[in-house]
Design a protein around this motif. Sequence first.
Motif, PDB file in Angstrom:
ATOM      1  N   ILE A   1       5.953  -3.149   4.920  1.00 49.68           N
ATOM      2  CA  ILE A   1       6.234  -4.585   4.875  1.00 49.68           C
ATOM      3  C   ILE A   1       5.370  -5.265   3.818  1.00 49.68           C
ATOM      4  O   ILE A   1       5.843  -6.118   3.056  1.00 49.68           O
ATOM      5  N   GLU A   2       4.108  -4.880   3.751  1.00 51.42           N
ATOM      6  CA  GLU A   2       3.213  -5.449   2.747  1.00 51.42           C
ATOM      7  C   GLU A   2       3.708  -5.132   1.333  1.00 51.42           C
ATOM      8  O   GLU A   2       3.746  -6.013   0.460  1.00 51.42           O
TER       9      GLU A   2
ATOM     10  N   GLU B   1       5.507  -7.593  -1.857  1.00 49.46           N
ATOM     11  CA  GLU B   1       4.991  -7.706  -3.224  1.00 49.46           C
ATOM     12  C   GLU B   1       5.990  -7.213  -4.265  1.00 49.46           C
ATOM     13  O   GLU B   1       5.759  -7.346  -5.466  1.00 49.46           O
ATOM     14  N   HIS B   2       7.093  -6.619  -3.802  1.00 50.51           N
ATOM     15  CA  HIS B   2       8.116  -6.072  -4.708  1.00 50.51           C
ATOM     16  C   HIS B   2       9.482  -6.580  -4.240  1.00 50.51           C
ATOM     17  O   HIS B   2      10.276  -5.838  -3.647  1.00 50.51           O
ATOM     18  N   SER B   3       9.736  -7.828  -4.521  1.00 52.00           N
ATOM     19  CA  SER B   3      10.928  -8.495  -3.985  1.00 52.00           C
ATOM     20  C   SER B   3      12.239  -7.931  -4.512  1.00 52.00           C
ATOM     21  O   SER B   3      13.301  -8.144  -3.921  1.00 52.00           O
ATOM     22  N   ASP B   4      12.200  -7.203  -5.631  1.00 61.27           N
ATOM     23  CA  ASP B   4      13.433  -6.618  -6.179  1.00 61.27           C
ATOM     24  C   ASP B   4      13.792  -5.293  -5.513  1.00 61.27           C
ATOM     25  O   ASP B   4      14.875  -4.759  -5.758  1.00 61.27           O
TER      26      ASP B   4
ATOM     27  N   GLN C   1      11.594  16.928  -2.998  1.00 58.33           N
ATOM     28  CA  GLN C   1      12.818  16.148  -3.156  1.00 58.33           C
ATOM     29  C   GLN C   1      12.522  14.705  -3.591  1.00 58.33           C
ATOM     30  O   GLN C   1      13.285  14.109  -4.355  1.00 58.33           O
ATOM     31  N   ILE C   2      11.431  14.166  -3.099  1.00 63.08           N
ATOM     32  CA  ILE C   2      11.068  12.784  -3.422  1.00 63.08           C
ATOM     33  C   ILE C   2      10.876  12.611  -4.929  1.00 63.08           C
ATOM     34  O   ILE C   2      11.183  11.545  -5.492  1.00 63.08           O
ATOM     35  N   LYS C   3      10.379  13.642  -5.582  1.00 65.09           N
ATOM     36  CA  LYS C   3      10.065  13.565  -7.010  1.00 65.09           C
ATOM     37  C   LYS C   3      11.194  12.948  -7.828  1.00 65.09           C
ATOM     38  O   LYS C   3      10.953  12.114  -8.713  1.00 65.09           O
ATOM     39  N   SER C   4      12.434  13.325  -7.555  1.00 59.87           N
ATOM     40  CA  SER C   4      13.570  12.823  -8.329  1.00 59.87           C
ATOM     41  C   SER C   4      14.313  11.686  -7.637  1.00 59.87           C
ATOM     42  O   SER C   4      15.277  11.150  -8.173  1.00 59.87           O
ATOM     43  N   ARG C   5      13.843  11.298  -6.458  1.00 62.32           N
ATOM     44  CA  ARG C   5      14.580  10.303  -5.680  1.00 62.32           C
ATOM     45  C   ARG C   5      13.798   9.021  -5.421  1.00 62.32           C
ATOM     46  O   ARG C   5      14.292   8.122  -4.759  1.00 62.32           O
ATOM     47  N   LEU C   6      12.570   8.948  -5.929  1.00 64.66           N
ATOM     48  CA  LEU C   6      11.769   7.740  -5.752  1.00 64.66           C
ATOM     49  C   LEU C   6      11.821   6.912  -7.029  1.00 64.66           C
ATOM     50  O   LEU C   6      11.440   7.367  -8.106  1.00 64.66           O
ATOM     51  N   ALA C   7      12.327   5.687  -6.890  1.00 62.27           N
ATOM     52  CA  ALA C   7      12.453   4.787  -8.043  1.00 62.27           C
ATOM     53  C   ALA C   7      11.074   4.313  -8.496  1.00 62.27           C
ATOM     54  O   ALA C   7      10.068   4.508  -7.805  1.00 62.27           O
ATOM     55  N   LYS C   8      11.010   3.692  -9.665  1.00 62.53           N
ATOM     56  CA  LYS C   8       9.771   3.083 -10.166  1.00 62.53           C
ATOM     57  C   LYS C   8      10.004   1.599 -10.387  1.00 62.53           C
ATOM     58  O   LYS C   8      10.926   1.225 -11.104  1.00 62.53           O
ATOM     59  N   PRO C   9       9.217   0.740  -9.797  1.00 62.30           N
ATOM     60  CA  PRO C   9       8.139   1.056  -8.848  1.00 62.30           C
ATOM     61  C   PRO C   9       8.712   1.560  -7.527  1.00 62.30           C
ATOM     62  O   PRO C   9       9.809   1.174  -7.123  1.00 62.30           O
ATOM     63  N   GLY C  10       7.943   2.408  -6.880  1.00 58.36           N
ATOM     64  CA  GLY C  10       8.404   2.967  -5.618  1.00 58.36           C
ATOM     65  C   GLY C  10       7.249   3.299  -4.691  1.00 58.36           C
ATOM     66  O   GLY C  10       6.113   3.488  -5.134  1.00 58.36           O
ATOM     67  N   LEU C  11       7.571   3.363  -3.412  1.00 57.19           N
ATOM     68  CA  LEU C  11       6.570   3.653  -2.383  1.00 57.19           C
ATOM     69  C   LEU C  11       7.096   4.748  -1.466  1.00 57.19           C
ATOM     70  O   LEU C  11       8.255   4.721  -1.048  1.00 57.19           O
ATOM     71  N   SER C  12       6.257   5.710  -1.152  1.00 67.11           N
ATOM     72  CA  SER C  12       6.580   6.688  -0.122  1.00 67.11           C
ATOM     73  C   SER C  12       5.382   6.839   0.806  1.00 67.11           C
ATOM     74  O   SER C  12       4.241   6.929   0.349  1.00 67.11           O
ATOM     75  N   ILE C  13       5.663   6.832   2.099  1.00 65.95           N
ATOM     76  CA  ILE C  13       4.611   7.018   3.100  1.00 65.95           C
ATOM     77  C   ILE C  13       5.070   8.111   4.065  1.00 65.95           C
ATOM     78  O   ILE C  13       6.152   8.011   4.657  1.00 65.95           O
ATOM     79  N   LEU C  14       4.250   9.142   4.213  1.00 65.51           N
ATOM     80  CA  LEU C  14       4.562  10.250   5.100  1.00 65.51           C
ATOM     81  C   LEU C  14       3.469  10.384   6.148  1.00 65.51           C
ATOM     82  O   LEU C  14       2.279  10.370   5.820  1.00 65.51           O
ATOM     83  N   GLU C  15       3.860  10.506   7.396  1.00 65.08           N
ATOM     84  CA  GLU C  15       2.874  10.739   8.446  1.00 65.08           C
ATOM     85  C   GLU C  15       2.513  12.218   8.463  1.00 65.08           C
ATOM     86  O   GLU C  15       3.377  13.089   8.310  1.00 65.08           O
ATOM     87  N   ILE C  16       1.219  12.514   8.656  1.00 70.49           N
ATOM     88  CA  ILE C  16       0.742  13.894   8.632  1.00 70.49           C
ATOM     89  C   ILE C  16      -0.183  14.154   9.826  1.00 70.49           C
ATOM     90  O   ILE C  16      -0.603  13.219  10.516  1.00 70.49           O
TER      91      ILE C  16
END
Length: 279
Positions: free
Chosen positions: A106-107, A111-114, A226-241
Amino acid sequence: MTTSIAAWRYQAIKKIKNFSDTAEFEINAILSKVLQKDFAWCLANSEIELNSNALSQLEEMENELIHGTPLAYILGHIEFFGNKFFVDPSVLIPRPETEIMVEMTIEWLGEHSDSKRVVDVGTGSGAILLSVLKRFPLCFGYGIDISRKALKVAKKNANYHQKNDVSLIQMDCLSGVDTQFDVILANLPYIPQDIVSDLRVSKFEPILALDGGLDGTAIIFKLLEQIKSRLAKPGLSILEIQFDQATIMVEKTKQIFPEGNIMIVKDLAGLDRFIKIEV
Protein backbone atom coordinates in the motif's frame (compact mmCIF):
# COMPACT_ATOMS: atom_id res chain seq x y z
CA MET A 1 -31.37 -30.85 32.00
CA THR A 2 -30.96 -27.27 30.82
CA THR A 3 -27.79 -25.18 30.73
CA SER A 4 -27.44 -21.41 30.69
CA ILE A 5 -25.01 -19.52 28.48
CA ALA A 6 -22.98 -18.58 31.57
CA ALA A 7 -22.83 -22.15 32.91
CA TRP A 8 -21.84 -23.65 29.57
CA ARG A 9 -19.23 -20.94 28.98
CA TYR A 10 -17.65 -21.47 32.41
CA GLN A 11 -17.36 -25.24 31.98
CA ALA A 12 -16.14 -24.98 28.37
CA ILE A 13 -13.36 -22.50 29.21
CA LYS A 14 -12.28 -24.68 32.14
CA LYS A 15 -12.03 -27.71 29.82
CA ILE A 16 -10.38 -25.94 26.86
CA LYS A 17 -7.71 -24.35 29.09
CA ASN A 18 -6.02 -27.76 29.16
CA PHE A 19 -5.53 -27.56 25.40
CA SER A 20 -5.24 -23.88 24.52
CA ASP A 21 -3.64 -20.67 25.79
CA THR A 22 -6.50 -18.65 24.30
CA ALA A 23 -9.40 -20.73 25.65
CA GLU A 24 -11.57 -17.81 26.72
CA PHE A 25 -11.27 -16.05 23.35
CA GLU A 26 -12.05 -19.27 21.46
CA ILE A 27 -15.09 -20.14 23.55
CA ASN A 28 -16.43 -16.60 23.25
CA ALA A 29 -15.99 -16.82 19.49
CA ILE A 30 -17.88 -20.08 19.03
CA LEU A 31 -20.67 -18.85 21.33
CA SER A 32 -21.12 -15.80 19.09
CA LYS A 33 -21.01 -18.03 16.01
CA VAL A 34 -23.67 -20.47 17.20
CA LEU A 35 -26.00 -17.90 18.77
CA GLN A 36 -25.42 -15.42 15.92
CA LYS A 37 -24.99 -12.64 18.45
CA ASP A 38 -22.00 -10.52 19.37
CA PHE A 39 -20.19 -11.38 22.59
CA ALA A 40 -21.59 -8.31 24.41
CA TRP A 41 -25.07 -9.75 23.88
CA CYS A 42 -23.95 -13.15 25.17
CA LEU A 43 -22.66 -11.55 28.36
CA ALA A 44 -25.73 -9.38 28.87
CA ASN A 45 -27.99 -12.40 28.40
CA SER A 46 -25.82 -14.99 30.11
CA GLU A 47 -28.71 -16.51 32.11
CA ILE A 48 -30.64 -17.51 28.98
CA GLU A 49 -30.98 -21.28 28.64
CA LEU A 50 -29.37 -22.88 25.59
CA ASN A 51 -31.65 -25.05 23.48
CA SER A 52 -30.65 -28.56 22.43
CA ASN A 53 -29.65 -27.51 18.90
CA ALA A 54 -27.31 -24.79 20.19
CA LEU A 55 -25.83 -27.14 22.78
CA SER A 56 -25.18 -29.77 20.13
CA GLN A 57 -23.39 -27.28 17.86
CA LEU A 58 -21.35 -25.87 20.73
CA GLU A 59 -20.26 -29.30 21.92
CA GLU A 60 -19.22 -30.26 18.39
CA MET A 61 -17.11 -27.10 18.06
CA GLU A 62 -15.70 -27.61 21.56
CA ASN A 63 -14.54 -31.09 20.56
CA GLU A 64 -12.91 -29.70 17.44
CA LEU A 65 -10.97 -27.23 19.59
CA ILE A 66 -9.88 -30.04 21.89
CA HIS A 67 -8.56 -31.97 18.89
CA GLY A 68 -6.58 -28.94 17.72
CA THR A 69 -8.67 -27.73 14.79
CA PRO A 70 -7.78 -24.05 14.22
CA LEU A 71 -10.50 -21.67 15.34
CA ALA A 72 -10.59 -20.01 11.91
CA TYR A 73 -11.62 -23.29 10.26
CA ILE A 74 -14.30 -23.89 12.90
CA LEU A 75 -15.74 -20.40 12.41
CA GLY A 76 -15.21 -20.48 8.65
CA HIS A 77 -13.63 -17.05 8.60
CA ILE A 78 -10.87 -14.87 10.03
CA GLU A 79 -10.06 -11.19 10.29
CA PHE A 80 -7.08 -10.02 8.26
CA PHE A 81 -6.03 -6.40 7.82
CA GLY A 82 -9.31 -5.31 9.39
CA ASN A 83 -11.47 -7.28 6.98
CA LYS A 84 -13.35 -10.57 7.13
CA PHE A 85 -12.16 -13.42 4.92
CA PHE A 86 -13.66 -16.85 4.52
CA VAL A 87 -11.32 -19.80 5.01
CA ASP A 88 -11.56 -23.58 4.94
CA PRO A 89 -8.99 -26.42 5.09
CA SER A 90 -8.15 -25.96 1.40
CA VAL A 91 -6.39 -22.65 2.13
CA LEU A 92 -3.72 -21.49 4.54
CA ILE A 93 -5.02 -19.36 7.40
CA PRO A 94 -3.70 -15.79 6.89
CA ARG A 95 -1.25 -14.81 9.65
CA PRO A 96 -1.00 -11.39 11.32
CA GLU A 97 2.64 -11.02 10.21
CA THR A 98 1.57 -11.24 6.58
CA GLU A 99 -0.29 -7.94 7.06
CA ILE A 100 3.16 -6.32 6.86
CA MET A 101 3.30 -7.34 3.20
CA VAL A 102 0.01 -5.55 2.60
CA GLU A 103 1.23 -2.44 4.42
CA MET A 104 4.45 -2.27 2.36
CA THR A 105 2.49 -2.72 -0.87
CA ILE A 106 0.00 0.00 0.00
CA GLU A 107 2.84 2.38 0.83
CA TRP A 108 4.60 1.67 -2.49
CA LEU A 109 1.44 2.01 -4.58
CA GLY A 110 0.72 5.30 -2.86
CA GLU A 111 4.06 6.56 -4.16
CA HIS A 112 3.61 5.08 -7.66
CA SER A 113 0.18 6.23 -8.78
CA ASP A 114 0.67 4.99 -12.36
CA SER A 115 1.10 1.40 -11.21
CA LYS A 116 -2.00 -0.64 -11.93
CA ARG A 117 -1.30 -4.37 -12.24
CA VAL A 118 -1.00 -6.38 -9.01
CA VAL A 119 -0.58 -10.16 -8.94
CA ASP A 120 -0.64 -12.41 -5.88
CA VAL A 121 1.02 -15.78 -6.56
CA GLY A 122 -0.25 -18.60 -4.35
CA THR A 123 -3.22 -16.43 -3.48
CA GLY A 124 -5.06 -19.00 -1.32
CA SER A 125 -8.01 -17.20 0.27
CA GLY A 126 -7.13 -14.03 -1.65
CA ALA A 127 -6.69 -12.10 1.60
CA ILE A 128 -3.44 -10.37 0.56
CA LEU A 129 -4.62 -9.34 -2.90
CA LEU A 130 -8.09 -8.22 -1.85
CA SER A 131 -6.72 -6.21 1.09
CA VAL A 132 -4.54 -4.26 -1.35
CA LEU A 133 -7.30 -3.79 -3.92
CA LYS A 134 -9.72 -2.46 -1.31
CA ARG A 135 -7.29 0.45 -0.84
CA PHE A 136 -6.60 0.85 -4.58
CA PRO A 137 -9.84 0.01 -6.40
CA LEU A 138 -8.49 1.20 -9.76
CA CYS A 139 -5.74 -1.43 -9.77
CA PHE A 140 -6.20 -4.63 -11.74
CA GLY A 141 -5.82 -7.70 -9.52
CA TYR A 142 -4.72 -11.19 -10.47
CA GLY A 143 -4.81 -14.09 -8.03
CA ILE A 144 -2.90 -17.21 -9.06
CA ASP A 145 -2.95 -20.57 -7.32
CA ILE A 146 -2.19 -24.15 -8.28
CA SER A 147 -5.19 -25.33 -6.24
CA ARG A 148 -8.67 -25.13 -7.77
CA LYS A 149 -10.23 -25.53 -4.32
CA ALA A 150 -8.24 -22.56 -3.03
CA LEU A 151 -9.42 -20.43 -5.94
CA LYS A 152 -13.04 -21.21 -5.05
CA VAL A 153 -12.40 -19.72 -1.61
CA ALA A 154 -10.70 -16.69 -3.19
CA LYS A 155 -13.72 -16.25 -5.48
CA LYS A 156 -16.06 -16.35 -2.49
CA ASN A 157 -14.02 -13.65 -0.78
CA ALA A 158 -13.83 -11.54 -3.94
CA ASN A 159 -17.62 -11.66 -4.21
CA TYR A 160 -18.05 -10.85 -0.52
CA HIS A 161 -15.84 -7.78 -0.89
CA GLN A 162 -17.52 -6.86 -4.20
CA LYS A 163 -14.30 -7.30 -6.19
CA ASN A 164 -15.87 -9.26 -9.02
CA ASP A 165 -13.40 -7.97 -11.61
CA VAL A 166 -10.45 -9.80 -10.02
CA SER A 167 -8.94 -12.43 -12.32
CA LEU A 168 -8.41 -15.76 -10.53
CA ILE A 169 -6.27 -18.22 -12.47
CA GLN A 170 -5.23 -21.81 -11.79
CA MET A 171 -1.53 -21.98 -12.61
CA ASP A 172 1.83 -23.10 -11.27
CA CYS A 173 3.46 -19.80 -10.26
CA LEU A 174 3.73 -17.54 -13.35
CA SER A 175 4.58 -20.31 -15.80
CA GLY A 176 1.75 -19.49 -18.23
CA VAL A 177 1.87 -15.69 -18.07
CA ASP A 178 3.87 -13.30 -20.25
CA THR A 179 2.27 -10.14 -18.86
CA GLN A 180 4.35 -7.66 -16.88
CA PHE A 181 3.09 -6.61 -13.47
CA ASP A 182 3.82 -3.52 -11.41
CA VAL A 183 3.55 -5.48 -8.16
CA ILE A 184 4.22 -9.20 -7.64
CA LEU A 185 3.37 -10.60 -4.21
CA ALA A 186 3.71 -14.15 -2.95
CA ASN A 187 3.38 -16.14 0.23
CA LEU A 188 4.49 -19.46 -1.20
CA PRO A 189 5.35 -22.72 0.61
CA TYR A 190 8.73 -22.33 2.34
CA ILE A 191 8.93 -25.10 4.95
CA PRO A 192 11.57 -27.77 4.20
CA GLN A 193 10.08 -31.07 3.07
CA ASP A 194 11.69 -33.21 5.76
CA ILE A 195 10.16 -31.29 8.66
CA VAL A 196 6.79 -30.14 7.35
CA SER A 197 4.96 -33.35 8.29
CA ASP A 198 6.20 -33.07 11.89
CA LEU A 199 4.71 -29.63 12.40
CA ARG A 200 1.34 -29.19 14.09
CA VAL A 201 0.22 -26.82 11.35
CA SER A 202 0.44 -29.61 8.75
CA LYS A 203 -2.19 -31.67 10.56
CA PHE A 204 -4.90 -29.21 9.58
CA GLU A 205 -3.68 -26.78 6.94
CA PRO A 206 -2.98 -27.87 3.33
CA ILE A 207 0.42 -29.48 2.75
CA LEU A 208 0.37 -27.97 -0.73
CA ALA A 209 0.59 -24.52 0.87
CA LEU A 210 3.39 -25.51 3.29
CA ASP A 211 5.83 -27.88 1.59
CA GLY A 212 8.61 -25.82 0.00
CA GLY A 213 10.63 -28.74 -1.35
CA LEU A 214 13.94 -30.16 -0.19
CA ASP A 215 15.26 -27.09 1.66
CA GLY A 216 12.13 -24.95 1.53
CA THR A 217 13.39 -22.67 -1.25
CA ALA A 218 12.45 -24.58 -4.42
CA ILE A 219 9.15 -22.88 -5.23
CA ILE A 220 10.33 -19.40 -4.26
CA PHE A 221 13.47 -19.77 -6.39
CA LYS A 222 11.28 -20.88 -9.29
CA LEU A 223 9.13 -17.77 -8.94
CA LEU A 224 12.17 -15.49 -8.63
CA GLU A 225 13.42 -16.72 -12.00
CA GLN A 226 10.01 -15.97 -13.51
CA ILE A 227 9.75 -12.53 -11.91
CA LYS A 228 12.87 -11.40 -13.78
CA SER A 229 10.95 -10.97 -17.05
CA ARG A 230 7.56 -10.18 -15.55
CA LEU A 231 8.27 -7.28 -13.19
CA ALA A 232 7.76 -3.87 -14.77
CA LYS A 233 9.97 -0.84 -14.05
CA PRO A 234 9.35 0.71 -11.66
CA GLY A 235 8.19 -2.43 -9.94
CA LEU A 236 7.86 -4.03 -6.53
CA SER A 237 7.96 -7.67 -5.48
CA ILE A 238 7.56 -8.92 -1.93
CA LEU A 239 7.94 -12.60 -1.04
CA GLU A 240 7.36 -14.11 2.37
CA ILE A 241 10.15 -16.45 3.51
CA GLN A 242 11.09 -18.63 6.46
CA PHE A 243 13.02 -16.82 9.21
CA ASP A 244 16.29 -18.66 8.48
CA GLN A 245 16.29 -18.26 4.67
CA ALA A 246 17.32 -14.61 4.39
CA THR A 247 20.97 -15.14 3.39
CA ILE A 248 20.31 -17.68 0.65
CA MET A 249 17.34 -15.69 -0.64
CA VAL A 250 19.35 -12.48 -0.90
CA GLU A 251 22.19 -14.28 -2.71
CA LYS A 252 19.77 -15.77 -5.24
CA THR A 253 17.87 -12.53 -5.71
CA LYS A 254 21.05 -10.51 -6.31
CA GLN A 255 22.01 -12.93 -9.07
CA ILE A 256 18.68 -12.35 -10.78
CA PHE A 257 18.37 -8.61 -10.05
CA PRO A 258 21.98 -7.34 -9.85
CA GLU A 259 20.80 -3.72 -10.07
CA GLY A 260 17.69 -4.11 -7.95
CA ASN A 261 17.14 -2.66 -4.49
CA ILE A 262 16.91 -5.77 -2.31
CA MET A 263 16.21 -5.84 1.39
CA ILE A 264 15.04 -8.21 4.11
CA VAL A 265 12.12 -7.04 6.23
CA LYS A 266 11.47 -8.42 9.71
CA ASP A 267 8.11 -9.40 11.19
CA LEU A 268 6.61 -8.22 14.47
CA ALA A 269 8.68 -10.80 16.38
CA GLY A 270 11.91 -9.43 14.91
CA LEU A 271 12.40 -12.43 12.62
CA ASP A 272 13.45 -12.19 8.97
CA ARG A 273 10.16 -12.65 7.15
CA PHE A 274 10.10 -10.94 3.74
CA ILE A 275 12.40 -10.26 0.84
CA LYS A 276 11.52 -6.98 -0.83
CA ILE A 277 12.68 -6.23 -4.37
CA GLU A 278 12.37 -2.86 -6.10
CA VAL A 279 13.44 -2.22 -9.69
